[in-house]
Design an enzyme around this catalytic site. Sequence first.
Site, short mmCIF file in Angstrom:
data_model
loop_
_atom_site.label_atom_id
_atom_site.label_comp_id
_atom_site.label_asym_id
_atom_site.label_seq_id
_atom_site.Cartn_x
_atom_site.Cartn_y
_atom_site.Cartn_z
N HIS A 190 0.82 -1.22 0.00
CA HIS A 190 0.00 0.00 0.00
C HIS A 190 0.85 1.27 0.00
CE1 HIS A 190 0.87 -1.39 4.03
NE2 HIS A 190 0.81 -0.14 4.44
N HIS B 95 28.06 -4.83 -10.64
CA HIS B 95 28.84 -5.63 -9.69
C HIS B 95 28.06 -6.80 -9.10
CE1 HIS B 95 31.96 -2.24 -8.68
NE2 HIS B 95 31.81 -2.44 -9.98
N ARG C 82 35.63 -10.79 -12.00
CA ARG C 82 35.76 -11.02 -10.56
C ARG C 82 34.41 -10.92 -9.85
NH1 ARG C 82 36.91 -5.74 -11.47
NH2 ARG C 82 36.35 -4.16 -9.91
C1 RB5 Z 1 4.16 -0.06 5.45
O1 RB5 Z 1 3.65 0.86 6.35
C2 RB5 Z 1 5.67 -0.05 5.48
O2 RB5 Z 1 6.13 -0.65 6.65
C3 RB5 Z 1 6.22 -0.75 4.28
O3 RB5 Z 1 5.74 -0.12 3.13
C4 RB5 Z 1 7.72 -0.78 4.13
O4 RB5 Z 1 8.27 0.48 4.28
C5 RB5 Z 1 8.42 -1.80 4.93
O5 RB5 Z 1 9.63 -1.99 4.83
#
Ligand code: RB5
Length: 144
Positions: A12, A101, A135
């Site tokens: 979201h 890399h 490498r």
């Molecule tokens: C969601 O609120 C948030 O925790 C998520 O989008 C992210 O940033 C997590 O690493």
Amino acid sequence: MNVKTVAIAADHGGVELKSTIISALKDRGIEVFDLGTNSSESVDYPDYAKVVAQSIIEGKSDAGILVCGSGIGMSIAANRYPEIRAALAHDRLSATLSRQHNNANVLCLGARLVGDLLALDCIDAFLSTEFEGGRHALRVAKMS
Ligand code: RB5
């Protein structure tokens, strides 16, 4: 990287940036698999990292892009899959180096930390940069 297909997903926190990225990828002639989410309803980023990882592992996608609020959760989750080398980038140079890399096959972005133009710049670098091998190939192989 010769990328014809990209799997993309967001939680979201990244859903709006995901739409912007999908438009830009289509403008480049890339086939995009939008694996969600598609609303602002709260979801869990590991579920979305998983579907993008699976798409790459199954050979359906050449590369992946994951977006969450910070990009951190997505990168941690995606790197749980041995075939995935996910890089979190907030600037063009990091995205470039992740290809040169590390042969990264997933780019993670933090929608709350980067603006649209910077995100698209990172994607341009990620998609247009080749792995240098040599490498670096030995080091990448040690992670498998
Ligand atoms: C969601 O609120 C948030 O925790 C998520 O989008 C992210 O940033 C997590 O690493």
